[in-house]
Design a protein around this motif. Structure first.
Motif, PDB file in Angstrom:
ATOM      1  N   LEU A 669     -58.839  66.281  48.300  1.00  0.00           N
ATOM      2  CA  LEU A 669     -57.631  65.570  47.892  1.00  0.00           C
ATOM      3  C   LEU A 669     -57.942  64.076  47.886  1.00  0.00           C
ATOM      4  N   LYS A 670     -57.806  63.443  46.717  1.00  0.00           N
ATOM      5  CA  LYS A 670     -58.108  62.012  46.582  1.00  0.00           C
ATOM      6  C   LYS A 670     -56.790  61.240  46.562  1.00  0.00           C
ATOM      7  N   LEU A 671     -56.579  60.408  47.588  1.00  0.00           N
ATOM      8  CA  LEU A 671     -55.344  59.644  47.708  1.00  0.00           C
ATOM      9  C   LEU A 671     -55.406  58.430  46.798  1.00  0.00           C
ATOM     10  N   ASP A 672     -54.362  58.238  45.991  1.00  0.00           N
ATOM     11  CA  ASP A 672     -54.315  57.130  45.043  1.00  0.00           C
ATOM     12  C   ASP A 672     -54.253  55.787  45.767  1.00  0.00           C
ATOM     13  N   ARG A 673     -54.798  54.757  45.116  1.00  0.00           N
ATOM     14  CA  ARG A 673     -54.831  53.415  45.689  1.00  0.00           C
ATOM     15  C   ARG A 673     -53.433  52.864  45.929  1.00  0.00           C
ATOM     16  N   GLY A 674     -52.426  53.452  45.288  1.00  0.00           N
ATOM     17  CA  GLY A 674     -51.062  52.974  45.481  1.00  0.00           C
ATOM     18  C   GLY A 674     -50.592  53.094  46.921  1.00  0.00           C
ATOM     19  N   PHE A 675     -51.213  53.979  47.723  1.00  0.00           N
ATOM     20  CA  PHE A 675     -50.840  54.117  49.127  1.00  0.00           C
ATOM     21  C   PHE A 675     -51.241  52.889  49.950  1.00  0.00           C
ATOM     22  N   PHE A 676     -52.198  52.092  49.419  1.00  0.00           N
ATOM     23  CA  PHE A 676     -52.780  51.040  50.256  1.00  0.00           C
ATOM     24  C   PHE A 676     -52.522  49.643  49.713  1.00  0.00           C
ATOM     25  N   THR A 677     -51.563  49.509  48.802  1.00  0.00           N
ATOM     26  CA  THR A 677     -51.316  48.189  48.214  1.00  0.00           C
ATOM     27  C   THR A 677     -50.624  47.249  49.181  1.00  0.00           C
ATOM     28  N   LYS A 678     -49.874  47.787  50.151  1.00  0.00           N
ATOM     29  CA  LYS A 678     -49.166  46.946  51.128  1.00  0.00           C
ATOM     30  C   LYS A 678     -49.737  47.194  52.515  1.00  0.00           C
ATOM     31  N   GLU A 679     -50.340  46.176  53.104  1.00  0.00           N
ATOM     32  CA  GLU A 679     -50.822  46.295  54.470  1.00  0.00           C
ATOM     33  C   GLU A 679     -49.652  46.112  55.429  1.00  0.00           C
ATOM     34  N   GLY A 680     -49.701  46.854  56.530  1.00  0.00           N
ATOM     35  CA  GLY A 680     -48.642  46.744  57.520  1.00  0.00           C
ATOM     36  C   GLY A 680     -47.382  47.486  57.139  1.00  0.00           C
ATOM     37  N   ASP A 681     -47.449  48.358  56.134  1.00  0.00           N
ATOM     38  CA  ASP A 681     -46.288  49.133  55.707  1.00  0.00           C
ATOM     39  C   ASP A 681     -46.195  50.376  56.588  1.00  0.00           C
ATOM     40  N   ALA A 682     -45.315  50.323  57.577  1.00  0.00           N
ATOM     41  CA  ALA A 682     -45.247  51.390  58.571  1.00  0.00           C
ATOM     42  C   ALA A 682     -44.875  52.723  57.942  1.00  0.00           C
ATOM     43  N   ARG A 683     -43.880  52.729  57.065  1.00  0.00           N
ATOM     44  CA  ARG A 683     -43.460  53.985  56.431  1.00  0.00           C
ATOM     45  C   ARG A 683     -44.578  54.539  55.551  1.00  0.00           C
ATOM     46  N   GLY A 684     -45.242  53.635  54.808  1.00  0.00           N
ATOM     47  CA  GLY A 684     -46.349  54.092  53.976  1.00  0.00           C
ATOM     48  C   GLY A 684     -47.478  54.660  54.802  1.00  0.00           C
ATOM     49  N   ASN A 685     -47.779  54.019  55.929  1.00  0.00           N
ATOM     50  CA  ASN A 685     -48.846  54.518  56.801  1.00  0.00           C
ATOM     51  C   ASN A 685     -48.495  55.885  57.371  1.00  0.00           C
ATOM     52  N   ASP A 686     -47.215  56.070  57.690  1.00  0.00           N
ATOM     53  CA  ASP A 686     -46.798  57.380  58.214  1.00  0.00           C
ATOM     54  C   ASP A 686     -46.996  58.465  57.160  1.00  0.00           C
ATOM     55  N   VAL A 687     -46.696  58.138  55.911  1.00  0.00           N
ATOM     56  CA  VAL A 687     -46.879  59.111  54.836  1.00  0.00           C
ATOM     57  C   VAL A 687     -48.350  59.475  54.689  1.00  0.00           C
ATOM     58  N   VAL A 688     -49.235  58.452  54.705  1.00  0.00           N
ATOM     59  CA  VAL A 688     -50.674  58.707  54.574  1.00  0.00           C
ATOM     60  C   VAL A 688     -51.160  59.587  55.713  1.00  0.00           C
ATOM     61  N   GLU A 689     -50.740  59.272  56.934  1.00  0.00           N
ATOM     62  CA  GLU A 689     -51.173  60.055  58.096  1.00  0.00           C
ATOM     63  C   GLU A 689     -50.713  61.507  57.976  1.00  0.00           C
ATOM     64  N   ALA A 690     -49.467  61.697  57.490  1.00  0.00           N
ATOM     65  CA  ALA A 690     -48.950  63.056  57.352  1.00  0.00           C
ATOM     66  C   ALA A 690     -49.712  63.828  56.279  1.00  0.00           C
ATOM     67  N   VAL A 691     -50.008  63.169  55.142  1.00  0.00           N
ATOM     68  CA  VAL A 691     -50.723  63.843  54.057  1.00  0.00           C
ATOM     69  C   VAL A 691     -52.132  64.214  54.487  1.00  0.00           C
ATOM     70  N   VAL A 692     -52.825  63.287  55.182  1.00  0.00           N
ATOM     71  CA  VAL A 692     -54.192  63.572  55.649  1.00  0.00           C
ATOM     72  C   VAL A 692     -54.180  64.741  56.627  1.00  0.00           C
ATOM     73  N   GLY A 693     -53.217  64.736  57.558  1.00  0.00           N
ATOM     74  CA  GLY A 693     -53.143  65.820  58.535  1.00  0.00           C
ATOM     75  C   GLY A 693     -52.845  67.155  57.881  1.00  0.00           C
ATOM     76  N   LEU A 694     -51.922  67.150  56.911  1.00  0.00           N
ATOM     77  CA  LEU A 694     -51.575  68.392  56.229  1.00  0.00           C
ATOM     78  C   LEU A 694     -52.746  68.913  55.405  1.00  0.00           C
ATOM     79  N   ALA A 695     -53.477  68.001  54.726  1.00  0.00           N
ATOM     80  CA  ALA A 695     -54.647  68.426  53.951  1.00  0.00           C
ATOM     81  C   ALA A 695     -55.699  69.053  54.860  1.00  0.00           C
ATOM     82  N   ARG A 696     -55.874  68.487  56.061  1.00  0.00           N
ATOM     83  CA  ARG A 696     -56.865  69.037  56.994  1.00  0.00           C
ATOM     84  C   ARG A 696     -56.478  70.448  57.400  1.00  0.00           C
ATOM     85  N   LYS A 697     -55.175  70.667  57.655  1.00  0.00           N
ATOM     86  CA  LYS A 697     -54.728  71.999  58.047  1.00  0.00           C
ATOM     87  C   LYS A 697     -54.911  73.011  56.915  1.00  0.00           C
ATOM     88  N   LEU A 698     -54.865  72.523  55.673  1.00  0.00           N
ATOM     89  CA  LEU A 698     -55.048  73.404  54.525  1.00  0.00           C
ATOM     90  C   LEU A 698     -56.512  73.551  54.131  1.00  0.00           C
TER      91      LEU A 698
END
Length: 747
Positions: A669-698
């Protein structure tokens, strides 16, 4: 005896009275006939003048457009003076999209050179002399082509460094010029010529007074002028640039009315001719009735006046209907729409010019017949007309193409109005099973300058419509707004289309590799194959400049196969050299999914080079999920069956959902660069962490694309992303540089 004399006197008096009444009646009839003939002439001339004016506007616009085009070609050739290969390709492309049969260069001595045709001395033509003096123009008489055929020559000054060093000339064939006179008048009974001031034909329509001897000569030999008309006066008027009319007779029965009007180039005149019988036939019955009923002069006089008024009204309606009412839709014709545009341009307020057509309308005619097709066109026209406001217009221009004038210039409002129109057009599908949806392609040009002519409006709106980049989506209304960069982009894309096949044969497309770095070890564990175009003239052309074009014209299929074979060849070399073999991912265009068993060719290439399929990863874009999920799952199963790895590219760039991860069994799963355009974005970071964790479980590995800062790297390490791809480590580099970086420096 006296009684006999009284009877005789009364009889004589009655006879004299009858003779007097008859004489009066005949006199009145003669006067009425003369009056009728005068009305015939006046009405014929008036209507003919109106139609001539409309035709002259059309011709002037086309001549002006051709002059602008030859001037533009000259300017572009001046810009390409140091790129001869591009000059030739550009001229070929320009000629293909223009009315010119050929375009060539004229040196200062007046010698014309046209590649593939030869040379010709054109110094004797005034239009060439004027171009060498700095003025763009068109010849005042016909000029021979290389094969002896006659046509019109356009010429513009050539100024590569600011000074005139020659001219650019273009020749228009008689067949193309004949289209200028394609508008018939009076139900095809009328016709038009274009002549110069000397009477030589420039464009000649078939008629009884047309020959190679010249208009004036033919008229003097065959025509009998009516009182008040003369060829000498016509000559004098034309020398003075004046308009005029004359009437003449050919033979015993053929009476003609002619209007001559100057065109804007001051060298040509438009002649419009129509038989006077167009109107005379309409009043013949009235004249005969007047002669038969001379005894009731007063009554017939009233009838005559009424008949004339009625006939004039009917004929005016008929002429208006022929010129202004489309026979299919009952709405405006192209000529009537152009009049609405000219009237609208008197108001300085900007407006929108829309070119609209029905996608794949030919299928409707093929499937249901032209009668049903015409009903569809009328339905579309009527719906558009219902949505128009005061001062707005619509007309069917040709086949299934409509032009619309809208008062609004706000893009969002225009797009919404066109979507509402499309929705109402397709409302009939609510009662159909299965539905047949009509899809509209719309190009919009904003008119904000009164000097823009209608030819330019139509060309630019058509260019926007035809450059529609959304043709493969599921929308039923696709709108594209024209801007000044569109034409430059279209020319650039046309140049690339002209040379793309040769470029592929000459190995001008070069594979670049961008490393995929393990976030745990910091070492390169793979790469993504990208492609650049190393053009001999323009240098390196990056993918964003040509991939979208190749996606639209289908050339991406050949390019994808070329890149895949280059990757297999590279992996084979690494294996033969005993290097550590890194897996490489290659992009797969959505265009392949339209071809059954397309993966067989990929497997054949892989097997030909003997590369283990596990070293090859095929990247699919996320948007394919929403186009045809079932087909995509079948393709992924085939990829795995062949032993290849499979990844989903650009996850998060569109309308991603957890359902995508559940339904699509990819390996990476290749995460688009749009996830990382804003540094310090807490909600965005939570989404990335959740997607990475879910991909690992799958059971999926994760790659983060477009990573550019160390802070992003540290965050991705914390959420246990597997790999990073981005400028923070390396951009895409040539294969030699990649090998040095990985195999020599040990990155």
């Amino acid at each position: 005896m006296k009684l006999h004399e009284d009877v005789k006197r009364r009889t004589l008096g009655l006879g004299l009275s009858l003779l007097l009444i008859l004489a009066v009646a005949l006199t009145l009839c003669v006067l009425l006939v003369q009056q009728s003939n005068r009305i015939i002439r006046e009405e014929t001339q008036r209507s003919l003048s109106e139609i001539s004016e409309q035709s002259s506007i059309k011709i002037n616009q086309r001549v002006s457009f051709n002059k602008t085009m030859i001037s533009g070609i000259s300017s572009n050739l001046a810009l390409l003076k140091d790129a001869p290969a591009y000059r030739e390709a550009y001229v070929q492309g320009a000629v293909a999209q223009s009315p010119f049969s050929w375009v060539g260069m004229v040196d200062t001595s007046g010698v014309l050179r046209v590649p593939g045709r030869g040379e010709m001395d054109v110094s004797q033509y005034p239009v060439v002399s004027e171009a060498l003096a700095g003025e763009t123009g068109v010849s005042g008489f016909l000029v021979p082509n290389f094969d002896g055929t006659m046509g019109v020559l356009y010429a513009a000054p050539y100024k590569p460094d600011g000074d005139i060093t020659g001219a650019v000339a273009g020749w228009v064939s008689p067949d193309v010029m004949q289209d200028l006179l394609s508008t018939s008048t009076f139900d095809g009974a009328g016709f038009s010529h274009i002549i110069n001031q000397q009477g030589d034909y420039i464009v000649q329509a078939g008629s009884a007074v047309a020959s190679d001897e010249g208009f004036f000569t033919e008229m003097q030999q065959q025509a009998q002028m009516f009182e008040g008309s003369s060829i000498e006066k016509m000559r004098a008027d034309m020398q003075g640039g004046k308009s005029g009319q004359l009437q003449f007779r050919l033979g015993e029965d053929m009476q003609e009315a002619l209007t001559y009007i100057p065109l804007e180039n001051n060298r040509w005149y438009l002649l419009s001719v129509v038989p006077t019988t167009v109107y005379a036939d309409k009043v013949t019955s009235f004249t005969n009735l007047t002669l038969l009923l001379a005894a009731v002069v007063f009554f017939m006089f009233l009838c005559l006046i009424g008949a004339i008024l009625l006939i004039n009204r009917k004929n005016n309606r008929r002429i208006t209907k022929m010129a202004y009412e489309d026979p299919v839709t009952g709405g405006f014709t192209s000529q009537r729409f152009e009049m609405a545009i000219h009237a609208r341009m008197k108001d300085p307020a900007p407006f929108a010019f829309v070119s609209l057509d029905i996608r794949k309308f030919k299928l409707i005619n093929d499937a249901f017949g032209s009668t049903r097709g015409n009903l569809v066109l009328k339905h579309v026209h009527d719906v558009i007309a219902q949505h128009l406001q005061d001062g707005e217009s619509v007309a069917r221009i040709s086949s299934d193409t409509f032009n619309v004038l809208l008062n609004s210039t706000e893009q969002r409002e225009i797009a919404q109005r066109l979507e509402d129109i499309t929705r109402q057009i397709n409302a009939f599908n609510e009662r159909m099973d299965p539905p047949y949806y009509l899809t509209l392609d719309c190009g919009i040009f904003m008119v904000d300058r009164p000097q823009v002519d209608i030819v330019m409006m139509r060309d630019r709106s058509n260019a926007a419509r035809k450059s529609n980049k959304q043709r493969n989506n599921a929308q039923h209304c696709a709108c594209v707004f024209y801007n000044d960069l569109d034409r430059v982009q279209l020319l650039r894309e046309k140049e690339m289309e002209n040379i793309m096949e040769r470029a592929l044969e000459n190995d001008e497309f070069v594979v670049y590799l961008q490393p995929k770095v393990s976030i745990e070890t910091g070492k390169t564990v793979g790469a993504e194959a990208l492609v650049c175009w190393n053009n001999p003239e323009r240098g390196i052309i990056y993918p964003n400049d040509f991939i979208p074009l190749f996606e639209r014209n289908g050339f991406i299929l050949q390019l994808d196969m070329y890149v895949f074979e280059q990757v297999c060849k590279l992996l084979r070399r690494w294996i033969d050299e005993g290097r550590k073999v890194l897996p490489i991912s290659v992009n797969l265009s959505r265009n392949h999914l339209r071809i059954p068993h397309f993966l067989d060719k990929y497997q054949q290439i892989q097997q030909r080079y003997g590369v283990p399929p596990a070293y090859i990863e095929i990247e699919l874009t996320e948007t394919l999920v929403f186009e045809n999920l079932d087909q995509l799952k079948e393709v992924i199963d085939q990829i795995h069956a062949m032993g290849f790895q499979c990844s989903m590219d650009d996850f998060g760039s569109g309308y991603s959902s957890l359902n995508v991860l559940k339904e699509v069994p990819v390996d990476v799963l290749k995460l688009d660069r749009g996830f990382f355009t804003k540094e310090g974005d807490a909600r965005g970071n939570d989404v990335v962490e959740a997607v990475v964790g879910l991909a690992r479980k799958l059971g999926m590995q994760t790659v983060s694309e477009g990573v550019e800062t160390n802070a992003q790297v540290e965050f991705l390490r914390q959420v246990r992303c597997d790999m990073i791809q981005g400028y923070v480590f390396s951009r895409a580099v040539p294969i030699e540089a990649f090998e040095t970086m990985v195999f020599v420096k040990g990155m």
